[in-house]
Design an enzyme around this catalytic site. Structure first.
Site, PDB file in Angstrom:
ATOM      1  N   CYS A   1       2.007   2.960   2.448  1.00  0.00           N
ATOM      2  CA  CYS A   1       3.035   3.016   3.498  1.00  0.00           C
ATOM      3  C   CYS A   1       3.750   1.680   3.670  1.00  0.00           C
ATOM      4  O   CYS A   1       4.457   1.479   4.657  1.00  0.00           O
ATOM      5  CB  CYS A   1       2.422   3.468   4.817  1.00  0.00           C
ATOM      6  SG  CYS A   1       1.632   5.087   4.726  1.00  0.00           S
TER       7      CYS A   1
ATOM      8  N   ASN B   1       0.836  -1.202   0.000  1.00  0.00           N
ATOM      9  CA  ASN B   1       0.000   0.000   0.000  1.00  0.00           C
ATOM     10  C   ASN B   1       0.871   1.252   0.000  1.00  0.00           C
ATOM     11  O   ASN B   1       2.072   1.201  -0.275  1.00  0.00           O
ATOM     12  CB  ASN B   1      -0.918  -0.010   1.223  1.00  0.00           C
ATOM     13  CG  ASN B   1      -0.137   0.123   2.519  1.00  0.00           C
ATOM     14  OD1 ASN B   1       0.903  -0.513   2.681  1.00  0.00           O
ATOM     15  ND2 ASN B   1      -0.606   0.946   3.436  1.00  0.00           N
TER      16      ASN B   1
ATOM     17  N   GLU C   1       3.003  -1.347   4.575  1.00  0.00           N
ATOM     18  CA  GLU C   1       2.765  -2.328   5.639  1.00  0.00           C
ATOM     19  C   GLU C   1       1.650  -3.310   5.316  1.00  0.00           C
ATOM     20  O   GLU C   1       1.490  -4.317   6.016  1.00  0.00           O
ATOM     21  CB  GLU C   1       2.465  -1.628   6.975  1.00  0.00           C
ATOM     22  CG  GLU C   1       1.043  -1.120   7.152  1.00  0.00           C
ATOM     23  CD  GLU C   1       0.804   0.252   6.539  1.00  0.00           C
ATOM     24  OE1 GLU C   1      -0.152   0.926   6.941  1.00  0.00           O
ATOM     25  OE2 GLU C   1       1.588   0.639   5.653  1.00  0.00           O
TER      26      GLU C   1
END
Length: 930
Positions: free
Chosen positions: A576, A574, A578
């Site tokens: 970020c 995604n 994670e």
């Protein structure tokens, strides 16, 4: 000697300065507030005059004729000017006392101790004279304020009483000092609202010297907020009995203004209002409350209508809408949120209980290789961003530049032009005006457009083929890394010619890829390019260093360890890095995030600090229920997102406050003890998250695609590490843990799982600010620095460090100045003990391999991934090569930002060679997901 220098101020009778005025910067944008509250232009040469007079008083007239003294005065003046402009780089006002403080510190640091001592004595003498005169003049000047058009005398007694109230239970703070600082910024006819704001700003200026002033500033802001929201000057003392009424009024006003879901008015508001805990308002630091005020609290035409405990209860009610006993669950959720033990992600806090309940944090999509599919994906990006979603787009299926288009018999322009459109869409759709739209494009590094993809963030080249506002990430296979290891070749293809590769990983990918290479060698695939794997790897790392992109992520680790292998393929992470969930043309992956405040779960037993496993289990059980509720309550902007989320029900429970725990435990981040704590804390978090999901499955039923999953096969995340090791060899990650994983396997076999995925460690940039702890799994960025975000600039001080330095009688004005001078680092401050320097080493002082090793310990337990920033103080090609190969070898699924120090930063004068320079990225936070 007791002789004192004679200058009355920084504006004395003229004395020939040691350096011509034109030699000092005049465009700083600074102005000086004099003691009579007059504002005058900042004139650096006045500082040189004052320092010259100080030397005159101590060493005599002959001293200023010495070239050595003249040079010393010039250097001292330059250092004072630099300190002031560094604090206010954009200009602003600075009080004359602040300037004199800087002169005093510069004299002390330079070794001119006699001059500094005389200067201090002179300042004290004149301060006493001014104080005596103020006493004669009744201490506080007679000022009038403008109260909504009516002029009246300033009620200084009421403001002093307020200062005393907010300071009452705090140590090392002084209410009179706050009021005194406030007075320096008042003027006759000042609006009363501005006086209240001046109180907050006055407390704010004291934070760098004493961290407890952050709570003073927060409480003064809270006083202003109460007046704004209720129209009443309510104090903390009477909020206990007034909160319930304020809460009912807030719900009514929010529903009437069409901000809140009308169903909230159907709750037993008297019962919920009675459960509000007014004392929890006192937990806030200034940064946390100001962030909520600016961006989270609901408002009507700019006027906030929401108080902090009303806010937490509103969020809790929104998450309890579908519960059988809504009130009981809302109170349970409220108590967890308001305690700061757990915090939902920003989209949930923004929208829970509102009429547009888009509560999910992350959306992952795959873009299909046709014009309709491409523009449908861009449209879906806009819809998902509108309500605060962060996006990860898989662009690998789209054919490369030069590929034939059958429908027109023309040739494709490739991926790059479409990414420019995605970039501009993210800028245009800025999440409802609350924060920037954000998206990350992923591309597998066998794609023929990959080399140009690497250059998207460059500041040179054709602007039509640049995306300055969008993130990029490389989706890298094990086969490529093995070719890098063996110094082999690598072939780039257009996906239209190699359609199988997108949906393959591991051994199956390697077999198909090599078959396509053989076809290319025989001339059966014309559109391809052969390149040295090391050459491409070096270009990836070069662009990562130069532009911050692309982030390096590993598709085989993500897929081989995925519990959902039977249901699809993970094509990207995604925004970020994670989240690791399956995507396809038919499914948009969705993840709902929240984070446990690890620092709030430390407990002391017989003088030893440790994690409270029982409390952590209780917190996680409630948190997982809240996250699971998001799935059913959530507003879905697209059908593909709704269908995927209801079928798989993934959530992402993370952690924050990791560095705070290390400080409390007395552990350095760069240590074996820190690795063990990373291991154990991640095991506890993951174990109890999986256990809570199994409990929810027993109560509510299994998620739709549970059959065939690794969960059902009895393979939990620590078991899948062996699968990865089979393809890589020994990963170098210790196996085994401290909890009973066999019992958990048996439990899941019996009742199933409610959620396909449970754990993901997000950046927590904003919610950690709200709670007042260190972000996510990050090391301390600096021990003293100014944080810049959408709410403004905030002084951040490492309170744990201050407590230790106070205990050693080392915390003073010089220490504050030194920390600012050395960019928050202790390394060059000789009087700080080595043990403290090691425990409070900043992010750039820690060898980045420690970050990778700690992440590897966590990764074995968690079923998704973690937002892992890597800090490299002095990057070289070899250093980055070694670091990212280590990340792959240890089995990490993803990495996030590479943080480096500014290439052109100059060493501080007299600093240790290890002292860090200014960071090339001013603020290490990403606020997109949290």
């Amino acid at each position: 000697m007791d002789t004192a220098p004679q200058p009355a101020s920084f504006y004395p009778d003229p004395v020939e300065p040691v350096k011509h005025a034109s030699s000092y910067p005049t465009d700083s944008g600074l102005e000086v507030i004099r003691r009579n509250r007059a504002v005058v232009a900042f004139q650096p040469e006045k500082i040189a005059i004052a320092i010259t007079k100080a030397f005159l008083a101590v060493e005599g007239q002959h001293s200023v004729n010495s070239s050595g003294i003249r040079d010393q005065v010039a250097q001292l003046t330059a250092s004072v000017v630099e300190a002031l402009t560094r604090r206010l780089p954009g200009g602003g006002t600075v009080h004359i006392e602040d300037i004199q403080d800087q002169v005093e510190l510069a004299l002390m640091r330079s070794g001119a101790h006699d001059v500094a001592r005389a200067y201090v004595l002179y300042r004290e003498k004149h301060a006493e004279q001014r104080a005596a005169q103020q006493a004669i003049d009744h201490a506080t000047p007679v000022l009038q304020v403008d109260d909504h058009g009516q002029r009246r005398l300033l009620d200084s007694a009421a403001f002093i009483a307020l200062c005393r109230e907010v300071c009452a239970d705090l140590v090392d703070v002084d209410a009179e000092r706050v009021w005194s600082e406030t007075l320096t910024n008042l003027y006759d006819g000042m609006p009363l609202e501005a006086v209240r704001q001046a109180l907050v700003l006055a407390a704010r200026t004291l934070i760098e010297a004493e961290p407890n002033y952050t709570k003073v500033a927060a409480r003064l802001l809270l006083s202003n907020l109460r007046l704004e929201a209720t129209g009443l000057a309510l104090t903390q003392a009477n909020m206990g009995e007034r909160y319930a009424g304020c809460f009912a009024d807030f719900i009514a006003a929010g529903v009437a203004a069409e901000l809140l879901d009308p169903r909230l008015a159907e709750f037993d508001l008297e019962r919920l209002g009675g459960a509000l805990l007014a004392e929890r308002d006192l937990q806030f630091d200034y940064l946390g409350l100001q962030t909520l005020y600016d961006r989270y609290f609901l408002h009507i035409e700019g006027r906030r209508i929401e108080l902090p405990q009303c806010f937490f209860m509103r969020v809790a009610m929104g998450l309890a809408l579908n519960e059988v006993d809504r009130e009981a669950r809302a109170i349970e959720f409220y108590r967890l949120l308001s305690s700061f033990d757990f915090m939902c992600s920003t989209p949930t806090l923004f929208n829970s209980g509102t009429r547009h309940s888009q509560l999910s944090s992350c959306y992952l999509t795959t873009v299909s290789d046709d014009l309709d599919g491409i523009y449908q994906s861009i449209k879906e990006n806009a819809l998902l961003q509108k309500y605060a979603g962060g996006l990860g787009n898989d662009w690998t299926p789209v054919r490369a530049l030069g590929s034939r288009i059958k429908g027109t018999n023309g040739h494709s322009q490739g991926v790059i032009p479409f990414l420019k459109v995605v970039n501009d869409t993210a800028v245009a759709v800025n999440q409802g005006g609350k924060r920037k739209g954000a998206v990350c494009a992923y591309l597998e590094n066998w794609h023929l457009d990959f080399e140009e993809f690497l250059e998207l963030r460059k500041n040179t080249g054709d602007e039509r083929r640049r995306t300055h506002d969008m993130n990029t990430a490389a989706w890298v296979s094990d086969l490529f890394m093995q070719r890098v290891q063996s110094n082999g070749d690598w072939t780039l293809f257009s996906p239209v010619d190699v359609p199988e590769l997108h949906n393959l990983y591991g051994a199956a990918f390697a077999e198909a890829y090599q078959a396509y290479e053989a076809k290319a060698a025989r001339g059966e695939i014309k559109l391809c390019k052969r390149i040295g794997a090391v050459q491409l790897w070096r270009k990836m790392l070069t662009m990562l260093f130069e532009t911050g992109h692309p982030w390096i992520t590993f598709k085989d680790a993500c897929n081989l360890r995925s519990p959902q292998q039977h249901a699809g393929v993970i094509h990207s992470s995604n925004l970020c890095t994670e989240i690791t969930l399956n995507t396809s043309n038919d499914e948009t992956a969705v993840c709902n995030l929240g984070s446990v405040n690890l620092a709030a779960h430390l407990t002391e037993h017989n003088g030893v600090w440790q994690l409270d496993a029982d409390k952590l289990q209780r917190t996680i059980a409630t948190a997982m229920r809240m996250l699971d509720n998001v799935i059913d309550i959530n507003f879905y902007a697209t059908v593909k997102a709704r269908n995927a989320n209801l079928r798989h029900r993934p959530v992402g429970l993370g952690m924050m406050g990791f560095a705070d725990c290390l400080h409390q435990l007395g552990i350095a981040y760069a240590s074996r003890e820190a690795l063990e704590f990373a291991d154990y804390s991640a095991e506890l978090l993951s174990y109890h998250a999986y256990q809570a999901s199994a409990d929810l499955a027993e109560q509510r039923g299994r998620y739709g695609s549970f059959a065939g999953s690794l969960w059902q096969q009895g393979l939990l995340p620590p078991d899948t590490l062996e699968r990865l090791a089979e393809t890589r060899g020994d990963l170098g990650v210790p196996t085994g843990g401290q909890l009973d994983w066999q019992a958990l396997r048996e439990r899941i076999a019996q009742v199933g799982m409610r959620n396909s995925n449970c754990v993901a460690i997000a950046p927590t940039a904003t919610i950690s600010n709200i709670v007042g702890v260190s972000a996510s799994i990050e090391p301390v960025y600096q021990n003293l620095y100014v944080k810049s975000n959408l709410s403004g600039e905030f002084t951040v001080v490492n309170a744990a460090l201050v407590r230790e330095l106070k205990a050693l009688d080392l915390w003073d004005a010089v220490m504050v100045a030194d920390l600012k001078y050395f960019d928050g680092s202790l390394a060059a401050i000789e009087r700080v003990p080595a043990g403290i320097k090691a425990r409070y080493a900043t992010a750039f002082e820690i060898e980045p391999e420690w970050l990778v090793e700690a992440a590897a310990r966590r990764q074995k337990w968690i079923d998704q991934s973690q937002s892992l920033n890597l800090y490299v103080a002095a990057p070289t090609g070899g250093k980055l090569d070694q670091l990212y190969r280590l990340a792959w070898q240890r089995g990490l699924k993803t990495t996030y930002y590479l943080r480096t120090l500014g290439a052109t930063s100059m060493e501080k004068t007299g600093a240790d060679e290890t002292a860090p320079k200014a960071c090339s990225i001013a603020d290490p936070d990403c606020e997109a997901c949290q």
